[in-house]
Design a protein around this motif. Structure first.
Motif, short mmCIF file in Angstrom:
data_model
loop_
_atom_site.label_atom_id
_atom_site.label_comp_id
_atom_site.label_asym_id
_atom_site.label_seq_id
_atom_site.Cartn_x
_atom_site.Cartn_y
_atom_site.Cartn_z
N UNK A 61 -10.31 -21.65 33.13
CA UNK A 61 -10.24 -20.96 31.68
C UNK A 61 -8.80 -20.45 31.66
N UNK A 62 -7.98 -20.40 32.82
CA UNK A 62 -6.43 -20.35 32.61
C UNK A 62 -6.00 -21.48 31.83
N UNK A 63 -6.56 -22.52 32.03
CA UNK A 63 -5.85 -23.66 31.62
C UNK A 63 -6.42 -23.98 30.09
N UNK A 64 -7.31 -23.63 29.81
CA UNK A 64 -7.80 -23.85 28.18
C UNK A 64 -7.83 -22.67 27.10
N UNK A 65 -7.12 -21.50 27.88
CA UNK A 65 -7.11 -20.29 27.14
C UNK A 65 -5.62 -19.96 26.62
N UNK A 66 -5.19 -18.91 25.63
CA UNK A 66 -3.90 -18.74 25.45
C UNK A 66 -3.28 -18.11 26.90
N UNK A 67 -1.96 -18.19 26.82
CA UNK A 67 -1.11 -17.88 27.95
C UNK A 67 -1.30 -16.36 28.54
N UNK A 68 -1.52 -15.43 27.88
CA UNK A 68 -1.69 -13.90 28.11
C UNK A 68 -2.86 -14.14 29.01
N UNK A 69 -3.93 -15.19 28.80
CA UNK A 69 -5.44 -14.89 29.61
C UNK A 69 -5.17 -15.81 30.83
N UNK A 70 -4.50 -14.97 31.97
CA UNK A 70 -4.22 -15.56 32.98
C UNK A 70 -5.22 -15.67 34.35
N UNK A 71 -4.84 -16.40 35.10
CA UNK A 71 -5.79 -16.75 36.28
C UNK A 71 -6.19 -15.23 36.97
N UNK A 72 -5.27 -14.38 37.04
CA UNK A 72 -5.39 -13.11 37.70
C UNK A 72 -6.27 -12.10 37.03
N UNK A 73 -6.24 -12.31 35.46
CA UNK A 73 -7.11 -11.64 34.65
C UNK A 73 -8.36 -12.04 34.72
N UNK A 74 -8.68 -13.20 34.85
CA UNK A 74 -10.04 -13.91 34.83
C UNK A 74 -10.76 -13.51 36.15
N UNK A 75 -10.08 -13.60 37.24
CA UNK A 75 -10.39 -13.19 38.49
C UNK A 75 -11.23 -11.78 38.35
N UNK A 76 -10.57 -10.81 37.74
CA UNK A 76 -11.02 -9.62 37.63
C UNK A 76 -12.40 -9.53 36.43
N UNK A 77 -12.17 -10.14 35.55
CA UNK A 77 -13.20 -10.21 34.50
C UNK A 77 -14.46 -10.71 34.99
N UNK A 106 -6.56 -10.83 43.04
CA UNK A 106 -5.89 -11.06 41.82
C UNK A 106 -4.56 -10.55 41.79
N UNK A 107 -4.39 -9.12 42.50
CA UNK A 107 -2.81 -8.78 42.36
C UNK A 107 -2.00 -9.87 43.10
N UNK A 108 -2.41 -10.07 44.31
CA UNK A 108 -1.40 -11.02 44.97
C UNK A 108 -1.28 -12.54 44.28
N UNK A 109 -2.29 -12.90 43.31
CA UNK A 109 -2.09 -14.00 42.59
C UNK A 109 -1.05 -13.75 41.80
N UNK A 110 -0.97 -12.68 41.03
CA UNK A 110 -0.03 -12.21 39.97
C UNK A 110 1.25 -12.26 40.63
N UNK A 111 1.27 -11.64 41.69
CA UNK A 111 2.79 -11.41 42.31
C UNK A 111 3.30 -12.76 42.54
N UNK A 112 2.45 -13.55 43.28
CA UNK A 112 3.07 -14.83 43.42
C UNK A 112 3.54 -15.92 42.52
N UNK A 113 2.63 -15.61 41.18
CA UNK A 113 2.75 -16.56 39.91
C UNK A 113 3.75 -15.81 38.97
N UNK A 114 4.01 -14.63 39.02
CA UNK A 114 4.84 -14.16 37.86
C UNK A 114 6.16 -13.22 38.54
N UNK A 115 6.11 -12.74 39.64
CA UNK A 115 7.00 -11.93 39.93
C UNK A 115 7.99 -12.53 41.17
#
Length: 303
Positions: A61-77, A106-115
């Motif tokens: 879903x991260x690949x086929x949705x807009x950029x603001x819909x991220x892997x970290x977000x989908x993990x929670x949703x 989800x948080x660790x994935x966000x940190x690795x990918x964005x921070x």
């Protein structure tokens, strides 16, 4: 029972369950969620390989949705509603541990990918663009994370809950339910990206990851349960206890063919002790029947 009394009883039961929560489990779940995130973001995500279950669906879903819909977000949703849905079947402690583990993942994935200053967009920072290495080590590392989560009371993927709830209702095993879900996931990935190379490598990741989970949860050195059918149970049991410094259990039984009274000894050994057990048993009763089965874990009252 009056509504107020039912509510009071329910709250008392919840409070009793909450007392079982352990600080050590939360610490280990922080570790497991972080390890799982490293396995996915360092090895799988950079080369577009897919994890299994809800994690793999989140990656797609991260690949086929807009950029603001991220892997970290989908993990929670995808995961948290499933864990809350499974509260009735799995209990409040399991649900809290699982939601916490997914939150850390989800948080660790966000940190690795964005921070953090780690480039994971073009290739794996550790394995480059080698799909086989990424599939193997992605499966191992994420499998360690998932296994630790199970070991310390939770789950890191909602597919485990769905399988427990729905597999029996539709007449299949839990393993079959998970396999069907992942098969449909990988077929969907192949259709979306119009290639079967990455989904096929993802199957390698899934297989290695599931085996790693088994090793982490059950241990590398599984014990063996010996079921010994004999007419000399007391002598054999005493000899085993003397040699291995542990006790067994004797159960009375009836021979299915001979209709003779027999006894069964239940005795647990590790795989290094099997040959010694065989020598002891057949040294006392050459006609004894011995069967061995894997024991994944031994639970005592003080565990």
């Amino acid at each position: 029972m009056k509504p107020q009394k039912r509510l009071s009883t329910r709250l008392s039961a919840v409070c009793a369950e909450l007392k079982d929560l352990r600080a050590l489990n939360f610490i280990m779940l922080m570790l497991s969620g972080t390890v799982n995130a490293i396995g996915v973001t360092f090895f799988l995500f950079p080369v577009r390989l897919y994890d299994s279950g809800m994690s793999g669906l989140s990656m797609l879903l991260d690949q086929v949705t807009p950029t603001y819909m991220t892997l970290s977000l989908f993990l929670l949703i995808l995961n948290i509603p499933v864990f809350l849905f499974g509260l009735k079947w799995q209990g409040i402690c399991f649900t809290i541990y699982s939601v916490f583990a997914v939150g850390i993942y989800s948080f660790a994935s966000f940190l690795i990918m964005n921070v953090l200053p780690i480039d994971i967009m073009s290739a794996s920072p550790l394995a480059g663009s080698d799909l086989l290495l990424c599939a193997i080590f992605g499966g191992v590392v994420s499998g360690i994370g998932s296994g630790l989560t199970i070991r310390f009371g939770g789950a890191i993927d909602g597919i485990d809950i769905l399988s427990v709830v729905f597999a029996k209702k539709i007449g299949i095993s839990i393993g079959s339910f998970v396999m069907i879900f992942n098969t449909l996931l990988y077929v969907s990935c192949g259709i979306v990206i119009r290639s079967w190379i990455l989904p096929l490598y993802s199957i390698v990741t899934y297989f290695i990851g599931s085996k790693t989970v088994d090793f982490v949860v059950e241990g590398f050195d599984r014990s063996k349960c010996a079921m010994i059918v004999t007419n000399r149970a007391n002598m054999i049991s005493d000899a085993l206890s003397e040699n291995f410094k542990t006790g067994g259990t004797i159960v009375n039984a009836l021979g299915g063919y001979s209709k003779e009274q027999k006894q069964i000894i239940y005795f647990v050994v590790n795989h290094f002790q099997i040959n010694k057990l065989r020598q002891i048993v057949y040294g006392i009763d050459p006609t004894a029947f011995v069967s061995l089965q894997d024991v994944s874990d031994i639970i005592r009252k003080n565990d």
